[in-house]
Each structure stands twice: as structure tokens, then as C-alpha cells.
Design a protein around this motif. Structure first.
Motif, PDB file in Angstrom:
ATOM      1  N   GLU A  69      38.187  27.847  17.709  1.00 59.59           N
ATOM      2  CA  GLU A  69      37.613  28.144  19.010  1.00 59.59           C
ATOM      3  C   GLU A  69      38.101  27.227  20.135  1.00 59.59           C
ATOM      4  OE1 GLU A  69      33.418  27.849  18.787  1.00 59.59           O
ATOM      5  OE2 GLU A  69      33.367  25.670  18.529  1.00 59.59           O
ATOM      6  N   SER A  70      38.555  26.033  19.796  1.00 61.78           N
ATOM      7  CA  SER A  70      38.996  25.105  20.838  1.00 61.78           C
ATOM      8  C   SER A  70      40.469  25.296  21.210  1.00 61.78           C
ATOM      9  CB  SER A  70      38.768  23.657  20.389  1.00 61.78           C
ATOM     10  OG  SER A  70      39.511  23.380  19.211  1.00 61.78           O
ATOM     11  N   THR A  71      41.166  26.156  20.484  1.00 58.03           N
ATOM     12  CA  THR A  71      42.584  26.372  20.780  1.00 58.03           C
ATOM     13  C   THR A  71      42.740  27.239  22.021  1.00 58.03           C
ATOM     14  OG1 THR A  71      42.729  28.350  19.388  1.00 58.03           O
ATOM     15  CG2 THR A  71      43.149  26.220  18.325  1.00 58.03           C
ATOM     16  N   LYS A  72      43.829  27.025  22.737  1.00 57.54           N
ATOM     17  CA  LYS A  72      44.052  27.780  23.965  1.00 57.54           C
ATOM     18  C   LYS A  72      44.238  29.262  23.671  1.00 57.54           C
ATOM     19  CE  LYS A  72      49.064  26.924  24.070  1.00 57.54           C
ATOM     20  NZ  LYS A  72      50.181  26.371  24.879  1.00 57.54           N
ATOM     21  N   GLU A  73      44.802  29.574  22.488  1.00 59.39           N
ATOM     22  CA  GLU A  73      45.023  30.977  22.133  1.00 59.39           C
ATOM     23  C   GLU A  73      43.700  31.737  22.029  1.00 59.39           C
ATOM     24  OE1 GLU A  73      48.493  28.634  20.460  1.00 59.39           O
ATOM     25  OE2 GLU A  73      46.309  28.401  20.586  1.00 59.39           O
ATOM     26  N   VAL A  74      42.735  31.140  21.343  1.00 59.24           N
ATOM     27  CA  VAL A  74      41.447  31.812  21.155  1.00 59.24           C
ATOM     28  C   VAL A  74      40.654  31.824  22.454  1.00 59.24           C
ATOM     29  CG1 VAL A  74      39.226  31.701  19.955  1.00 59.24           C
ATOM     30  CG2 VAL A  74      41.356  31.325  18.699  1.00 59.24           C
ATOM     31  N   LYS A  75      40.718  30.749  23.207  1.00 58.70           N
ATOM     32  CA  LYS A  75      40.026  30.731  24.502  1.00 58.70           C
ATOM     33  C   LYS A  75      40.548  31.831  25.405  1.00 58.70           C
ATOM     34  CE  LYS A  75      38.660  25.862  24.702  1.00 58.70           C
ATOM     35  NZ  LYS A  75      38.808  24.564  25.417  1.00 58.70           N
ATOM     36  N   GLY A  76      41.867  32.006  25.433  1.00 61.45           N
ATOM     37  CA  GLY A  76      42.441  33.065  26.239  1.00 61.45           C
ATOM     38  C   GLY A  76      42.063  34.438  25.741  1.00 61.45           C
ATOM     39  N   ARG A  77      41.983  34.600  24.439  1.00 58.24           N
ATOM     40  CA  ARG A  77      41.614  35.888  23.841  1.00 58.24           C
ATOM     41  C   ARG A  77      40.175  36.237  24.176  1.00 58.24           C
ATOM     42  NH1 ARG A  77      44.501  38.312  19.964  1.00 58.24           N
ATOM     43  NH2 ARG A  77      43.550  39.924  18.643  1.00 58.24           N
TER      44      ARG A  77
END
Length: 380
Positions: A69-77
Motif C-alpha cells: 500500500e505504501s508503494t507509488k504504484e498502488v497509491k496511483g492505482r
């Protein structure tokens, strides 16, 4: 991705490639025979067919995405297409894991071995058929908590989207089977219902509690301590005091725990309510029906009502709740809440008398030890 998009994408749910080619004429003869006979396939045949359907979902929940959840990929998703507080059903080809290299997945999933390949890493999230879906779906902490730790008796808010995810898969299966050569000529509401039965039976067998929950026991004890409530207390008119009929309705209600799928559990509630409305005929307004639902609950004293209600609410096609079934379900939940919170004022009796009657029933069912006489006299 909109919630309904998954159902329309054939890449999610499709038939596995047959291992053998069948003679076309033989297949046509079989189809014509089934069409003429109009015989629905047996439950075992339907489940066998459903098991051949390739269900290729990636299934995740807030708990199982925690390390991502803290990764930029998931935040963007989350910002673009998904609510990170919900269960996600995604195409395996472009799921949340597809944004990471295998080495990154190992780090995020705390995997120490470099020998475990990408496919093995994702077996906890990726399913190939309905059995794999049920296995992963029922192991999600949010789903398990909803069944085993649902202790409140207010409206389930389904904050994780459990019913939404269940309904998406159900609709996808129904659409696929509707268009399949084996079933398209006999597809009807009964077959549609049977598909739902089979899916919820798999979930039931996987995770329905074997014993009454704490909430079941609490509700059952509460109902027993209120069994003294009379028709006069509930303001039931004399012409509606049909004791034998209400006993029959109570017997039907107590069969709900014998049903092994959500649809048949819901049908018990429908039949239960229909007995009341059919008896009342033109007088079957909500104001008249509701006290009778309470009365029959007091007669039935169901032992696992809360677990059954939770299961129906989470694992029934949500579109059903827009019809008669929704009315029956709401009446039952409202009656349960009423019994939990009823006061002496609602029953129009003295508070001390109200407490005395509850105490007497607690003694009857060994729920409390008998108080000294002085305490019984002073009870308020």
C-alpha cells in the motif's frame, strides 16, 4: 475499472480448452434431446461443468495488500481506478502484482528464497477455477472476520465490498453458462438460481461456523428471556391470533440452519413471511406484519439466527434484495433489533415488572443464579 466491467470481459471467465474433439452430430443430438425434454441438469452435473470454467482472477484485500500500500504504484492505482479499502477482483494480466518485477515481489512479500518463481509467489492471490476462487476468497481476513466476528446486530455495511465481489463472480459465471452450448437452450431462472446455490454451497462448506457464535448465543438467550411477551403487549388484534399457524411459521424459520447455501436460507425467510401475509390477506401492512414476525421469533427461539442472517447478507446476489426477498429480509433484521432493544415503555408495563419477568426467565434457563430475597424485592 468500474465494478461491473469485470463481468463483461471474457478474459476473466472462460471455458478451459477441451482435451478431446467431440462429434458435432452427437453434440447436436444431445442438445436437441435436452431442449425437448426441458430437464434441468442435476446439481452434480452443473457443479462439474462450473468446475471446467477457467476463472482467472487476482483476489486481494486491504490486509493482503498491506505490504504494497505504501508503494507509488498502488497509491496511483487507488487514485485512478480502485478503492484501497475494498476487496479487489482483477484480471491476472494487469493486476496489482503485474506492476512489480519478481525480485520486488519477493521483497514485498517477505520471501527469502530466490528459487520460488513468480507463479508460485502468486498462488495465494491468483485462482484458476471456482474452487481456487473460493479457497482464496474465504481465506481473506476481512471475509473470515465478517462471518466469525460479526458481533453487532445493526445493518452490515459491507465496508470491504464482500458482497460486491461475490456478485461479480456470480454474474460472470451466469453469463458464461447462459451462452454455453450445453445450457443456452435450457437457461432459465431455475438454472440461474442453481448456479448461485452451487457457488454459495462451496463457500458454506468452506467457512460457515460449525457451532453457534457468541452473537448467536446472545440473541438466543435474549429471545428466551422475552418469551413472556403477550399478544396484548405487541398489540396484535384478536383476529390475527392464529396460534397453530404461527407455530407452523416458527417451525419453518427453524429450518434455516439446515440449508447449505445462501439462496435456500433466504427462501426460508420468504416462505416464513408469506405464511403471515397469506393469512392476513388484505390486512398485510407492515404495521400488522411486524408484530407477528416478533411473535413468531419468540415462539421459534432460533439458535443460530445471526450467523444465518450474516451469511445471507454477504453471499446472496444483491439484486435479490431489491424485490420481495429484500422486504422479508429487512423485516427479520428489524425484528431482531427490536428484541435486542425493547423497553418496558414499548410494552406498556411497569419497569420493575419488566425486569422481574426477564429475571424469572433467566432463572428458568439457568442464565443467572437466584438472587437473595432482599435483592429480588428491591430490584428496579
Amino acid at each position: 475499472m468500474n465494478q461491473g466491467d469485470i463481468m463483461s470481459q471474457s478474459m476473466y471467465v472462460r471455458r478451459k480448452e477441451d482435451k478431446h474433439d467431440f462429434d458435432v452430430d452427437t453434440t447436436n443430438v444431445l442438445q436437441e434431446f435436452m431442449t425437448v425434454q426441458k430437464l434441468p441438469p442435476s446439481q452434480n452435473e452443473l457443479l462439474s461443468f462450473m468446475s471446467t470454467i477457467s476463472v482467472q482472477f487476482c483476489i486481494t484485500s486491504p490486509s493482503t495488500r498491506l505490504s504494497f500500500e505504501s508503494t507509488k504504484e498502488v497509491k496511483g492505482r487507488e487514485t485512478l481506478v480502485m478503492n484501497n479499502k475494498k476487496i479487489w477482483l482483477e484480471n491476472q494480466g494487469d493486476c496489482v502484482h503485474s506492476m512489480f518485477q519478481t525480485s520486488s515481489l519477493r521483497v514485498l512479500m517477505n520471501c527469502q528464497s530466490s528459487k520460488i518463481n513468480r507463479q508460485e509467489l502468486l498462488t495465494a492471490f491468483h485462482c484458476e477455477n471456482i474452487h481456487g476462487f473460493v479457497q482464496i476468497f474465504c481465506s481473506l481476513p476481512e471475509v473470515r472476520d465478517s462471518i466469525f466476528r460479526m458481533n453487532n446486530h445493526e445493518q452490515i455495511q459491507d465496508k470491504y465490498g464482500i458482497n460486491v465481489a461475490f456478485t461479480e463472480l456470480l454474474n460472470a459465471l451466469q453469463e458464461y453458462i447462459k451462452d454455453s452450448p450445453q445450457y443456452k437452450n435450457i437457461y432459465n431462472k431455475d438454472l440461474q438460481d442453481d448456479i448461485e446455490r452451487q457457488l454459495t454451497s462451496l463457500i458454506f462448506n468452506k467457512m460457515y461456523p460449525k457451532d453457534p457464535s457468541a452473537r448467536d448465543i446472545e440473541l438466543n438467550m435474549r429471545i428466551k428471556t422475552l418469551e413472556w411477551i403477550t399478544d396484548d403487549n405487541l398489540e396484535i388484534k384478536p383476529e390475527f391470533r392464529m396460534e397453530h399457524l404461527w407455530q407452523d411459521a416458527a417451525n419453518i424459520l427453524n429450518t434455516i440452519d439446515n440449508q447449505k447455501n445462501g439462496l435456500d436460507k433466504l427462501n426460508v425467510l420468504i416462505k416464513f413471511t408469506q405464511i403471515i401475509t397469506d393469512a392476513l390477506k388484505q390486512a398485510s401492512s407492515a404495521d400488522v406484519v411486524f408484530p407477528l414476525v416478533i411473535k413468531i421469533l419468540l415462539i421459534a427461539k432460533p439458535s443460530r439466527l445471526q450467523s444465518n442472517i450474516n451469511f445471507v447478507e454477504l453471499f446472496t446476489n444483491k439484486s435479490r434484495m431489491l424485490s420481495e426477498a429484500g422486504y422479508c429480509f429487512t423485516q427479520m433484521k428489524s425484528a431482531m433489533m427490536w428484541l435486542e432493544n425493547v423497553t418496558n415503555q414499548q410494552l406498556k408495563i411497569d419497569k420493575q415488572d419488566f425486569q422481574r419477568r426477564i429475571y424469572e426467565k433467566e432463572l428458568k434457563y439457568n442464565l443467572v443464579k437466584q438472587r437473595p430475597r432482599r435483592e429480588r424485592v428491591l430490584i428496579k
